[in-house]
Design a protein around this motif. Structure first.
Motif, PDB file in Angstrom:
ATOM      1  N   ILE A  67     -12.216  -4.400  -6.748  1.00  0.00           N
ATOM      2  CA  ILE A  67     -12.296  -2.945  -6.885  1.00  0.00           C
ATOM      3  C   ILE A  67     -11.248  -2.113  -6.095  1.00  0.00           C
ATOM      4  O   ILE A  67     -10.562  -1.317  -6.628  1.00  0.00           O
ATOM      5  N   LYS A  68     -10.836  -2.820  -4.875  1.00  0.00           N
ATOM      6  CA  LYS A  68      -9.555  -2.300  -4.176  1.00  0.00           C
ATOM      7  C   LYS A  68      -8.232  -2.670  -4.866  1.00  0.00           C
ATOM      8  O   LYS A  68      -7.465  -1.735  -4.900  1.00  0.00           O
ATOM      9  N   GLN A  69      -8.219  -3.837  -5.377  1.00  0.00           N
ATOM     10  CA  GLN A  69      -6.909  -4.050  -5.968  1.00  0.00           C
ATOM     11  C   GLN A  69      -6.804  -3.329  -7.291  1.00  0.00           C
ATOM     12  O   GLN A  69      -5.890  -2.682  -7.644  1.00  0.00           O
ATOM     13  N   ARG A  70      -7.981  -3.092  -8.264  1.00  0.00           N
ATOM     14  CA  ARG A  70      -7.774  -2.279  -9.263  1.00  0.00           C
ATOM     15  C   ARG A  70      -7.422  -0.808  -8.934  1.00  0.00           C
ATOM     16  O   ARG A  70      -6.711  -0.021  -9.552  1.00  0.00           O
ATOM     17  N   GLY A  71      -7.795  -0.557  -7.857  1.00  0.00           N
ATOM     18  CA  GLY A  71      -7.667   1.045  -7.425  1.00  0.00           C
ATOM     19  C   GLY A  71      -6.245   1.396  -7.139  1.00  0.00           C
ATOM     20  O   GLY A  71      -5.485   2.288  -7.320  1.00  0.00           O
ATOM     21  N   VAL A  72      -5.571   0.110  -6.646  1.00  0.00           N
ATOM     22  CA  VAL A  72      -4.242   0.238  -6.106  1.00  0.00           C
ATOM     23  C   VAL A  72      -3.420   0.313  -7.580  1.00  0.00           C
ATOM     24  O   VAL A  72      -2.411   1.274  -7.865  1.00  0.00           O
ATOM     25  N   ILE A  73      -3.583  -0.631  -8.333  1.00  0.00           N
ATOM     26  CA  ILE A  73      -3.079  -0.620  -9.993  1.00  0.00           C
ATOM     27  C   ILE A  73      -3.081   0.655 -10.523  1.00  0.00           C
ATOM     28  O   ILE A  73      -2.407   1.072 -11.139  1.00  0.00           O
ATOM     29  N   ALA A  74      -4.331   1.115 -10.590  1.00  0.00           N
ATOM     30  CA  ALA A  74      -4.710   2.409 -11.235  1.00  0.00           C
ATOM     31  C   ALA A  74      -3.786   3.653 -10.656  1.00  0.00           C
ATOM     32  O   ALA A  74      -3.577   4.523 -11.465  1.00  0.00           O
ATOM     33  N   ARG A  75      -3.612   3.578  -9.522  1.00  0.00           N
ATOM     34  CA  ARG A  75      -2.734   4.705  -9.030  1.00  0.00           C
ATOM     35  C   ARG A  75      -1.274   4.346  -9.006  1.00  0.00           C
ATOM     36  O   ARG A  75      -0.134   5.117  -8.421  1.00  0.00           O
ATOM     37  N   GLY A  76      -0.698   3.454  -9.892  1.00  0.00           N
ATOM     38  CA  GLY A  76       0.705   3.170 -10.440  1.00  0.00           C
ATOM     39  C   GLY A  76       1.335   2.671  -9.177  1.00  0.00           C
ATOM     40  O   GLY A  76       2.589   2.333  -9.418  1.00  0.00           O
ATOM     41  N   ALA A  77       1.018   1.768  -8.339  1.00  0.00           N
ATOM     42  CA  ALA A  77       1.505   1.160  -7.347  1.00  0.00           C
ATOM     43  C   ALA A  77       1.704  -0.314  -7.571  1.00  0.00           C
ATOM     44  O   ALA A  77       1.079  -0.787  -8.616  1.00  0.00           O
ATOM     45  N   GLU A  78       2.806  -0.981  -7.211  1.00  0.00           N
ATOM     46  CA  GLU A  78       3.043  -2.322  -7.634  1.00  0.00           C
ATOM     47  C   GLU A  78       2.304  -3.151  -6.599  1.00  0.00           C
ATOM     48  O   GLU A  78       2.445  -2.758  -5.071  1.00  0.00           O
ATOM     49  N   LEU A  79       1.649  -4.339  -7.132  1.00  0.00           N
ATOM     50  CA  LEU A  79       0.929  -5.141  -6.121  1.00  0.00           C
ATOM     51  C   LEU A  79       1.282  -6.380  -5.887  1.00  0.00           C
ATOM     52  O   LEU A  79       1.855  -6.857  -6.853  1.00  0.00           O
ATOM     53  N   ARG A  80       1.533  -6.672  -4.516  1.00  0.00           N
ATOM     54  CA  ARG A  80       2.059  -8.135  -4.202  1.00  0.00           C
ATOM     55  C   ARG A  80       0.941  -8.882  -3.584  1.00  0.00           C
ATOM     56  O   ARG A  80       0.609  -8.284  -2.527  1.00  0.00           O
ATOM     57  N   LEU A  81       0.423  -9.781  -4.187  1.00  0.00           N
ATOM     58  CA  LEU A  81      -1.052 -10.638  -3.523  1.00  0.00           C
ATOM     59  C   LEU A  81      -0.115 -11.790  -2.475  1.00  0.00           C
ATOM     60  O   LEU A  81       0.836 -12.409  -2.770  1.00  0.00           O
ATOM     61  N   TYR A  82      -0.877 -12.109  -1.277  1.00  0.00           N
ATOM     62  CA  TYR A  82      -0.534 -13.125  -0.493  1.00  0.00           C
ATOM     63  C   TYR A  82      -1.816 -13.737  -0.026  1.00  0.00           C
ATOM     64  O   TYR A  82      -3.075 -13.191  -0.323  1.00  0.00           O
TER      65      TYR A  82
END
Length: 326
Positions: free
Chosen positions: A110-125
Motif C-alpha cells: 500500500i505504501k509502494q502504491r501510494g508513492v507511485i500514484a503520486r508520480g514519484a520514481e521508485l527505487r527498491l533496495y
C-alpha cells in the motif's frame, strides 16, 4: 557532511505557517471505552487523517517548500520505508518537483502504491544487504537532487512538531492539560518536534516514547547516554519504526526531554490496532499504533492521568489489518 543546528520552537511555529492551507489539522479523538480500559482520560491525535495517511507530510512540505527554484528544478531524493516516501512524493507533486524515492523491497504494498500514484520514481533496495543512505547519496550526487532525510534535519523535525503545536493548542482550548504524552519512536523526528512544542507550551507534560521489541535503540541510548544501533534491519510488523539508530539532532533534543521509552511487541501493536478500530473507528498501521499499544499494555503507567496518545499513521496492508481484527 553538513552540520545542521538544532531547531527550536520558533522553527515549529514558522513551519505551521507554511503548512497552513496545505496540511490537515487533525483532531483529538476520545472514547469512554478507552478511558475505562486504562483508568485514564485518553485523547488520541489522529494523524492517519493527515494527507498521505501519516504525520510525514508535515515535515516533507516544510522541507520542500523552502527549496530554491533552482533546487526544485533538480528534484529531490528521499529514502523511507513508506510514510516519509509518500509525504515527500505528495509535497513534490503539489510543488511540481520530480521525486525519486528509495524504498525497501519489503515495504507494505500500500505504501509502494501510494508513492507511485503520486508520480514519484521508485527505487527498491534490499533492507538487509544494501544501504538506503548510500543509494540516496549516490542519486543526489549524480543528479543534483536535494536529499530529504526522513527525520534528522531541522526542517523535518520542525514540520513534525506542528502536530504537537496543534494538540497543545487544542488541549488548552478545551481547558485541559496533558499529564502524559506517548509517541512512537523510529528515528525520533516526530517526538523531537513534539518535544520542542511541549517544552514551550506544556513543560509539565511527561513525554514517553514507544518502540518495537528488537529495535529498542532509543531505550538503550537513554541508558548509555550515546546513540546505540539496532543489530537488525527487519523483523517487526512496525515497519515504519525500523531505523538503524536515533538521529544526531533528534537524540540531542529527546535525550533531555524523554521521561522514558516503552518497548512493545507485535502482539501489543495488533491489539492496539483492533482497539483503535473498535473504539475510535480509526485505522492504524502497526507502527502507528505503537504509542496506544504502550498505554493499553500498561508499559506506560497512566491511571488517573490525562494522556495524549499520538496515532502516527494508518498505511496498513489489508492482510495485516485483518490479522489485527482477528
Amino acid at each position: 557532511m553538513t552540520t545542521h543546528r538544532l531547531p527550536d520552537f520558533n522553527d515549529v511555529t514558522a513551519a505551521a505557517a507554511r503548512l497552513a492551507g496545505h496540511a490537515v489539522r487533525t483532531p483529538l479523538l476520545s472514547s469512554p471505552a478507552l478511558d475505562e480500559l486504562t483508568g485514564a482520560r485518553i485523547l488520541v491525535k489522529a494523524e492517519p487523517l493527515q494527507r498521505t495517511g501519516s504525520f510525514k507530510f508535515r515535515g516533507a512540505w516544510n522541507a520542500l517548500s523552502q527549496l530554491s527554484e533552482a533546487q526544485r528544478a533538480r528534484g529531490v531524493v528521499a529514502f523511507s520505508s513508506g510514510n516519509h516516501a509518500q509525504g515527500v512524493a505528495e509535497a513534490a507533486r503539489l510543488l511540481g518537483v520530480h521525486a525519486i524515492i528509495v524504498m525497501p523491497s519489503d515495504a507494505p504494498a500500500i505504501k509502494q502504491r501510494g508513492v507511485i500514484a503520486r508520480g514519484a520514481e521508485l527505487r527498491l533496495y534490499d533492507r538487509e544487504t544494501e544501504s538506503r543512505e548510500a543509494i540516496a547519496r549516490e542519486i543526489s550526487e549524480t543528479t543534483g537532487a536535494a536529499l530529504i532525510p526522513s527525520f534528522d534535519h531541522p526542517h523535518i523535525i520542525a514540520g513534525q512538531g506542528t502536530a504537537g503545536l496543534e494538540l497543545f493548542e487544542d488541549m488548552a482550548a478545551r481547558g485541559l492539560r496533558a499529564d502524559t504524552l506517548v509517541c512512537c519512536l523510529g528515528g525520533g523526528g516526530l517526538i523531537g518536534g513534539i518535544n520542542l512544542a511541549a517544552a514551550a507550551l506544556s513543560p509539565q507534560t511527561e513525554v514517553w516514547g514507544a518502540e518495537p521489541e528488537g529495535f529498542d535503540d532509543h531505550a538503550r541510548s537513554l541508558v548509555s547516554g550515546r546513540r546505540e544501533r539496532n543489530a537488525r534491519q527487519s523483523g517487526s510488523l512496525c515497519d515504519a519504526l525500523l531505523s538503524e539508530s536515533p538521529g544526531a539532532l533528534t537524540f540531542a533534543i529527546n535525550q533531555t526531554r524523554l521521561a522514558g521509552v516503552a518497548v512493545i511487541s507485535d502482539a501489543d501493536a495488533l491489539h492496539a490496532m483492533r482497539a483503535a478500530f473498535e473504539h475510535l473507528k480509526l485505522v492504524l498501521e502497526p507502527g502507528g499504533a505503537a504509542a496506544l499499544a504502550a498505554v493499553l499494555s500498561g508499559r506506560v503507567e497512566v491511571k488517573g492521568r490525562t494522556v495524549v496518545v499520538i496515532a502516527s499513521g494508518g498505511n496498513v496492508d489489508p492482510a495485516v489489518f485483518a490479522r489485527a481484527l482477528a
